[in-house]
Write an enzyme that holds these catalytic residues in place. Structure first.
Site, short mmCIF file in Angstrom:
data_model
loop_
_atom_site.label_atom_id
_atom_site.label_comp_id
_atom_site.label_asym_id
_atom_site.label_seq_id
_atom_site.Cartn_x
_atom_site.Cartn_y
_atom_site.Cartn_z
N LYS A 110 0.84 -1.20 0.00
CA LYS A 110 0.00 0.00 0.00
C LYS A 110 0.87 1.24 0.00
O LYS A 110 1.84 1.34 0.75
CB LYS A 110 -0.91 -0.01 1.25
CG LYS A 110 -1.53 1.32 1.59
CD LYS A 110 -3.06 1.24 1.65
CE LYS A 110 -3.69 2.60 1.92
NZ LYS A 110 -4.30 3.25 0.78
N GLY A 167 0.66 4.60 1.22
CA GLY A 167 -0.13 5.47 2.09
C GLY A 167 0.29 6.91 1.89
O GLY A 167 1.09 7.22 1.01
N ALA A 168 -0.26 7.77 2.74
CA ALA A 168 0.07 9.18 2.62
C ALA A 168 1.48 9.41 3.15
O ALA A 168 2.25 10.17 2.59
CB ALA A 168 -0.92 10.01 3.42
N GLU A 169 1.80 8.73 4.23
CA GLU A 169 3.02 9.02 4.93
C GLU A 169 4.12 8.02 4.61
O GLU A 169 5.29 8.35 4.57
CB GLU A 169 2.71 8.94 6.44
CG GLU A 169 3.61 9.72 7.27
CD GLU A 169 3.68 9.19 8.68
OE1 GLU A 169 4.47 9.75 9.42
OE2 GLU A 169 2.98 8.22 9.02
N ALA A 170 3.72 6.79 4.43
CA ALA A 170 4.69 5.72 4.25
C ALA A 170 4.22 4.74 3.19
O ALA A 170 3.04 4.66 2.90
CB ALA A 170 4.87 4.98 5.57
N LYS A 185 7.99 -13.74 6.62
CA LYS A 185 7.16 -12.81 5.86
C LYS A 185 7.06 -11.52 6.69
O LYS A 185 6.58 -11.57 7.83
CB LYS A 185 5.76 -13.41 5.70
CG LYS A 185 5.16 -13.22 4.33
CD LYS A 185 3.88 -14.03 4.24
CE LYS A 185 3.09 -13.63 3.01
NZ LYS A 185 1.80 -14.33 2.96
N ASP A 226 -4.04 7.76 15.93
CA ASP A 226 -4.66 7.65 14.60
C ASP A 226 -5.61 6.46 14.59
O ASP A 226 -5.44 5.53 13.82
CB ASP A 226 -3.57 7.51 13.53
CG ASP A 226 -4.12 7.72 12.12
OD1 ASP A 226 -5.28 8.15 11.98
OD2 ASP A 226 -3.40 7.42 11.16
#
Lengths: 344, 219
Positions: free
Chosen positions: B11, B13-16, B27, B127
């Site tokens: 993914k 994301g916005a930050e990472a 894994k 968050d």
């Protein structure tokens, strides 16, 4: 009362919109096809301090007939050609809203045409879409009274992030006033901070408060003001640092909403949209997420009557009307409480 | 990074960015905080390194408080990355929408208990959204993404934390957010005790009144 279907068929249908949520009294005229024929306003400039609601309302009452006349003359539209009157019903300052609503009720009653109450925040988004061509954006609406990140989902604009305390424009304005800067006509306090910030070189460390998708600006303002009084830094550096911190915070929450909603467009509106540095930051995140970036032209980004007129057209075409006895103003009418039936 | 192989982007994301990778036969999830070109470099480095250091610390303390979080395998502040256990399961965000009313209740009460355990131990998640909660195959709920968290025992921080949970439910699960949030509060008060929980609820109301244009605000 007119029939909305009939008005849609005839080409000469117009909506007059009245905006009076805060310091601006605005009148806009819009055709049912979305042509803005007039957008006139007169702003109240306080002699000192921020907006005094009673004084702003007094200003609005004094200029109302003049602004109405300007708008009708510019649009070359006779009052009898109007099909509907729209007004911003909230959110905003009570005395200011009531003045606009009174003018709207009087006009609608006199002309015997329907009245439609519009949510100010929805209007900012809708005019932004009309003027930039954005279809389904993540919108950052940042002004003196509002700082929120919204996106449409299932019938309403949902709030994905917002300030927990003061608005972005308010933060910049209060700091500017503390620094002794003056609001002049055509050159608001935010523009004064932006200009000084360009001369800033040193980044002073200030609080950076992002809480989930929300942010808090009051601590940043307090810290910046304290440093201002201490006098160890140049005002230019403080303006620069204040902007960099505040804008980085709103950009971070906008990016979070963008990643979360996976929309393809970013729209910037509200008075702070005029700031080039904020535009630059948002353009960067839009690009990183393969989204297009849109800034509402300044005339339509600050509070204006045209946005109320255009949203009035959308609402009226979808069967919405506000009977006079239900046209009381709504001081705290959140954007996510409003159904927007014109988006499917 | 040298021991990590077969990275696949999970993914952005916005930050990472989150990558699924193999680390010594395990894994793992690699969380990499990306450089943000929009903010000044000094500020960006300060924010990224702060969050990279604090996130694993908070996750560790959360475990001690009895809240499940992924195991941390490696941290590199220089590269702003954290290597952690991959939790096989489903996001609560998805689960809530698919669940029956009874299942939703059980899930939300459980989430409330987790938040209660954090707060009881002076931890703030920062968050709380349903995307940051993963139910493992074994049916246990893990909390992830402590990047905005902090150690704080103040009522204010606890109130904001729960207020954010409420806001996340309102925007993402608007069809049944009220029912979900009241169940979260139910679980929360079962851990903190009614009196302590009531003080936090009063704080939430105060925080909401501070916001712009809310019905709760006094005239």
């Amino acid at each position: 009362m007119r029939n909305p279907q009939k008005d849609q068929q005839t080409k000469q249908a117009y909506c007059l919109g009245i905006e009076s949520t805060a310091d601006d009294f605005g009148v806009g005229i819009c055709s049912f096809d979305g042509d803005i024929l007039a957008n006139k306003s007169d702003g109240y400039i306080p002699t000192e301090g921020g907006i005094h609601p009673r004084e702003a309302a007094r200003h609005h009452a004094e200029v109302a007939d003049k602004v109405l006349n300007h708008a009708l003359t510019a649009a070359k539209v006779k009052p009898s050609d109007l099909s509907v009157i729209a007004f911003s019903q909230g959110p905003g300052l009570g005395p200011c809203l009531r003045t606009g609503a009174t003018v709207a009720r009087a006009l609608a009653s006199y002309l015997d045409i329907p009245l439609v109450g519009i949510n100010h925040s929805v209007a900012h988004i809708e005019i932004g879409k009309l003027k930039t061509g954005a279809q389904d954006p993540v919108t950052l609406y940042a002004s003196g009274g509002n700082t929120m990140v919204t996106a449409f989902d299932s019938g309403r604009y949902r709030v994905f992030g917002e300030t927990l305390d003061i608005a972005l424009g308010n933060c910049l304005d209060v700091f500017a006033r503390e620094a002794g800067l003056k609001h002049k006509k055509g050159f608001p306090l935010g523009a004064a901070v932006e200009k000084l910030a360009l001369e800033g070189k040193r980044l002073v460390s200030l609080p950076y408060v992002v809480k989930g998708m929300d942010l808090s600006l009051s601590g940043l303002l307090t810290a910046a003001t304290a440093l201002l009084y201490k006098g160890d830094f140049r005002l230019e550096d403080l303006c620069y640092s204040l902007q960099e911190h505040a804008f980085s915070m709103v950009t971070e929450v906008t990016e979070r909403a963008l990643a979360h909603t996976e929309k393809r467009e970013v729209l910037l509106t509200g008075g702070v949209a005029a700031n080039k540095r904020l535009q630059q930051m948002l353009a960067v995140i839009a690009q990183e997420h393969d989204a297009s970036f849109h800034v509402v032209p300044l005339e339509f980004a600050t509070d204006n009557g045209a946005m109320i007129a255009w949203t009035g057209v959308l609402a009226y075409k979808h069967g919405l009307q506000t009977p006079v006895d239900e046209s009381f103003v709504r001081l705290r009418w959140r954007v996510d409480k409003v159904d927007v039936p014109w988006i499917s | 990074m040298d021991k990590l192989t077969g990275q696949v982007l999970l993914k952005k994301g916005a930050e990472a960015s989150l990558y699924l990778a193999d680390w010594h036969g395990r894994k793992v999830v690699v969380k990499m905080r990306i450089l943000k070109k929009y903010r000044p470099q000094v500020l960006d480095e300060r924010i990224r390194s702060y969050r990279t250091v604090h996130e694993p610390q908070l996750m560790h303390e959360a475990k001690a408080a009895g809240v499940l979080t992924p195991l941390i395998y490696m941290v590199s502040v220089a590269e702003s990355l954290i290597v952690m256990e991959y939790i096989e399961g489903k996001q609560v965000k998805q689960l809530l929408n698919e669940a029956s009313k009874a299942e939703r209740r059980e899930l939300c009460v459980g989430i409330g208990e987790l938040i209660g355990k954090l707060h009881k131990n002076g931890l703030i998640h920062g968050d709380l959204t349903t995307s940051n909660m993963i139910q493992s195959r074994g049916g246990k709920v893990f909390l992830v993404d402590f990047g905005l968290g902090e150690k704080n025992v103040e009522l204010e921080a606890q109130g904001v934390d729960l207020h954010l949970m409420k806001r996340a439910l309102q925007s993402t699960h608007y069809r049944f957010w009220e029912e979900c949030f009241s169940n979260v509060l139910c679980g929360y008060s079962s851990v903190l005790g009614l009196d302590a929980a009531e003080r936090v609820y009063e704080k939430i109301r105060e925080i909401e009144r501070r916001g712009r244009y809310v019905d709760e605000r006094k005239q």
